[in-house]
Motif scaffolding. Sequence first.
Motif, PDB file in Angstrom:
ATOM      1  N   GLU A 178       0.831  -1.215   0.000  1.00  0.00           N
ATOM      2  CA  GLU A 178       0.000   0.000   0.000  1.00  0.00           C
ATOM      3  C   GLU A 178       0.859   1.256   0.000  1.00  0.00           C
ATOM      4  OE1 GLU A 178      -0.411  -2.527   2.310  1.00  0.00           O
ATOM      5  OE2 GLU A 178      -2.085  -3.457   1.265  1.00  0.00           O
TER       6      GLU A 178
ATOM      7  N   ILE B  75       2.433   1.917  -3.459  1.00  0.00           N
ATOM      8  CA  ILE B  75       1.418   2.383  -4.413  1.00  0.00           C
ATOM      9  C   ILE B  75       1.100   3.851  -4.132  1.00  0.00           C
ATOM     10  CG2 ILE B  75      -0.993   2.135  -5.136  1.00  0.00           C
ATOM     11  CD1 ILE B  75      -0.605  -0.937  -4.696  1.00  0.00           C
ATOM     12  N   ASP B  76       0.968   4.208  -2.853  1.00  0.00           N
ATOM     13  CA  ASP B  76       0.718   5.607  -2.479  1.00  0.00           C
ATOM     14  C   ASP B  76       1.901   6.498  -2.853  1.00  0.00           C
ATOM     15  OD1 ASP B  76      -1.788   5.036  -1.467  1.00  0.00           O
ATOM     16  OD2 ASP B  76      -1.128   4.991   0.631  1.00  0.00           O
TER      17      ASP B  76
ATOM     18  N   GLU C 202       0.288   5.542  -8.547  1.00  0.00           N
ATOM     19  CA  GLU C 202      -0.162   4.878  -9.775  1.00  0.00           C
ATOM     20  C   GLU C 202      -0.658   3.486  -9.419  1.00  0.00           C
ATOM     21  OE1 GLU C 202       2.056   2.861 -13.612  1.00  0.00           O
ATOM     22  OE2 GLU C 202       3.008   4.555 -12.660  1.00  0.00           O
ATOM     23  N   GLU C 203      -1.681   3.044 -10.101  1.00  0.00           N
ATOM     24  CA  GLU C 203      -2.148   1.672  -9.914  1.00  0.00           C
ATOM     25  C   GLU C 203      -1.226   0.770 -10.738  1.00  0.00           C
ATOM     26  OE1 GLU C 203      -4.136  -0.882  -7.834  1.00  0.00           O
ATOM     27  OE2 GLU C 203      -4.561   1.259  -7.641  1.00  0.00           O
TER      28      GLU C 203
END
Length: 188
Positions: free
Chosen positions: A81, A84-85, A89-90
């Motif tokens: 997590e 990603i933060d 971007e996913e």
Amino acid sequence: MKKIITMGIVLVLGLSMIACTNKDESSMSQEEIKQESSIEKEGTKQDITSDSEVSKKENVTKEDEKNSLEKYIKLIGLSREEIIDAIGEEPNVVDEGGLEFLSEDIRVWFGEDGKSVNEIAIYNSDIDFNGASVGGKIDDFKNIFGKPVLEDNVSGYSNFDYKGLVLSIAYDPSTDKVVGASLIKEWK
């Protein structure tokens, strides 16, 4: 009566002297206020300039960090997590549970626990490896990072010790051209 007239004249002169003194002080106060205001304005102008300079320095620092190896070092140890933060971007899922971030041109893999980033593979040729880059020659990395701690000229990789991490450089052994770099948390 002369005494009363004399006292009246002294009183009038005294009052006019007081009035003149107050007027001078008031003029002086206004002049001082003007000077203080201009000093404050200059100070504000200097502060704005200073803030602007600081902002420019921060932007330069952010821009430098954007293309530096240090940015990726900070990602080692982050959770799924958190990374990603941090990248914003996913990601795409890749082999062995890794994640691919297209905007950064990197892939990350997680440690044995599957919870924290253990390896970051960097394919972006804009990243500055202290003067070397992906797409350059393996000798550039050797000149900068010294003698590899592990090397395989047949497979085409050289590992360097870098700030407690392994910096693994993959290259084409027939051309010595670097095709990618990985930062790996020190293994036991």
